[in-house]
Design an enzyme around this catalytic site. Structure first.
Site, mmCIF file in Angstrom:
data_model
loop_
_atom_site.group_PDB
_atom_site.id
_atom_site.type_symbol
_atom_site.label_atom_id
_atom_site.label_comp_id
_atom_site.label_asym_id
_atom_site.label_seq_id
_atom_site.Cartn_x
_atom_site.Cartn_y
_atom_site.Cartn_z
ATOM 1 N N GLY A 23 0.837 -1.190 0.000
ATOM 2 C CA GLY A 23 0.000 0.000 0.000
ATOM 3 C C GLY A 23 0.870 1.237 0.000
ATOM 4 N N LYS A 64 1.263 -0.199 6.923
ATOM 5 C CA LYS A 64 1.767 -1.538 6.589
ATOM 6 C C LYS A 64 2.618 -2.141 7.709
ATOM 7 C CE LYS A 64 3.891 0.044 2.958
ATOM 8 N NZ LYS A 64 3.461 1.451 3.092
ATOM 9 N N THR A 72 2.917 -1.125 10.847
ATOM 10 C CA THR A 72 2.144 -1.227 12.086
ATOM 11 C C THR A 72 1.273 -2.475 12.070
ATOM 12 O OG1 THR A 72 2.097 1.183 12.319
ATOM 13 C CG2 THR A 72 0.460 -0.075 13.551
ATOM 14 N N ASP A 122 11.930 -2.153 2.536
ATOM 15 C CA ASP A 122 12.920 -1.091 2.724
ATOM 16 C C ASP A 122 14.312 -1.637 3.008
ATOM 17 O OD1 ASP A 122 10.794 0.561 2.368
ATOM 18 O OD2 ASP A 122 10.888 1.535 4.327
ATOM 19 N N TRP A 124 13.333 7.886 -3.351
ATOM 20 C CA TRP A 124 13.341 6.630 -2.600
ATOM 21 C C TRP A 124 12.048 5.851 -2.796
ATOM 22 C CZ3 TRP A 124 17.411 5.065 0.696
ATOM 23 C CH2 TRP A 124 18.435 6.010 0.872
ATOM 24 N N ARG A 159 0.627 11.971 7.728
ATOM 25 C CA ARG A 159 1.419 10.971 8.456
ATOM 26 C C ARG A 159 2.888 10.993 8.030
ATOM 27 N NH1 ARG A 159 -2.623 5.725 7.958
ATOM 28 N NH2 ARG A 159 -4.163 6.360 9.523
ATOM 29 N N ARG A 196 6.739 12.218 10.297
ATOM 30 C CA ARG A 196 7.845 11.329 10.632
ATOM 31 C C ARG A 196 9.151 12.101 10.761
ATOM 32 N NH1 ARG A 196 6.930 5.934 6.840
ATOM 33 N NH2 ARG A 196 4.950 5.269 7.792
ATOM 34 N N GLY A 213 12.211 10.796 10.148
ATOM 35 C CA GLY A 213 13.181 10.391 9.137
ATOM 36 C C GLY A 213 13.345 8.890 9.139
#
Length: 257
Positions: free
Chosen positions: A18, A24, A26, A44, A62, A165, A169, A171
């Site tokens: 997604g 994802k 979590t 990742d 990325w 969201r 964050r 980073g």
């Protein structure tokens, strides 16, 4: 699900995909806490070195397939399917990245654990589960990777939620250091890439509209209900139902009412 019964395999390989910030990781960690013998692998963990990440309009991208080392990913998934566990030399850096509060009450989690406990007792299911979470697992550019999964769960979210969201964050730990999104990264990179790679899953190619049921059925993808977009509790309950159906299907429906 895969046409091959997971009972004849050493592992049930599950893809949870997604857009960025759809929950994802979590969800994957919650499922791991509820189902015994469950491990997580993160897409990742297969990024190229920092210096090799492609640059788009002067910004490192990325969030594209070209930023990933797909041969390593395919080899890792093949190893998991054959051995029931991750390659011993694969160490996750993704687990160093923080995940926000999931907001799921402990009572709900305990109820899910009890539900799963009864399910496993009724069906005799003992197959380990290996979850892979990643933002591009179901894209057409990764069709070969997509085909390796026995179970596919697709999470969805709106542009507004993803942007809020993601920008909250701090980073990300990378292979060689730490990455922080530059200003405008969601609008310039993250969301346009998501639309490009996933519009085919939606009616009228509208990623904030309805999922195309025929396409999802053809690719054997379970799409998260829209009402679960801002509720991890609803998302978790939906996911547990998908896993439950998969286990019952693999065990011939044992214990089902």
């Amino acid at each position: 699900m895969s046409s091959t019964s997971p009972l004849s395999q050493p592992v049930l390989l599950v893809g949870i995909s997604g857009p960025s910030s759809s929950g994802k990781t979590t969800l994957s960690r919650l499922v791991r806490d509820i189902f015994p013998h469950t491990s997580i692998l993160h897409l990742d963990d297969f990024y190229l070195t920092d210096a090799d990440i492609p640059v788009k309009d002067g910004i490192q991208d990325w969030d594209c397939v070209e930023s990933l080392h797909l041969p390593d990913l395919k080899n890792a998934l093949s190893f998991i399917k054959e051995n029931g566990k991750s390659p011993p030399d694969l160490v996750s850096k993704e687990d160093q990245n923080s995940v926000g509060e999931h907001g799921v009450g402990e009572k709900v989690i305990e109820e899910c654990r009890e539900r799963v406990r009864r399910l496993l007792e009724e069906t005799g299911w003992r197959t380990p589960i290996a979850i892979v979470d990643g933002f591009l697992l179901f894209s057409n550019d990764m069709a070969e990777i997509r085909s390796l999964f026995d179970l596919r769960l697709f999470l969805r979210t709106s542009y507004e939620i993803a942007k809020r969201r993601r920008e909250a964050r701090s980073g990300y730990v990378t292979l060689e250091g730490f990455w922080e999104d530059p200003p405008g990264y969601v609008d310039k990179i993250v969301w346009p890439n998501y639309v490009k790679d996933h519009a085919f899953l939606f009616e009228g190619r509208d990623v904030e509209g309805r999922l195309d049921e025929k396409v999802c059925e053809k690719l054997d993808i379970h799409g998260m209900p829209r009402e679960a977009e801002e509720s991890m509790t609803k998302c978790l309950l939906w996911a547990i139902s998908v896993f439950e159906d998969a286990v019952r299907q693999a065990t011939g429906g044992k214990g089902s009412s």
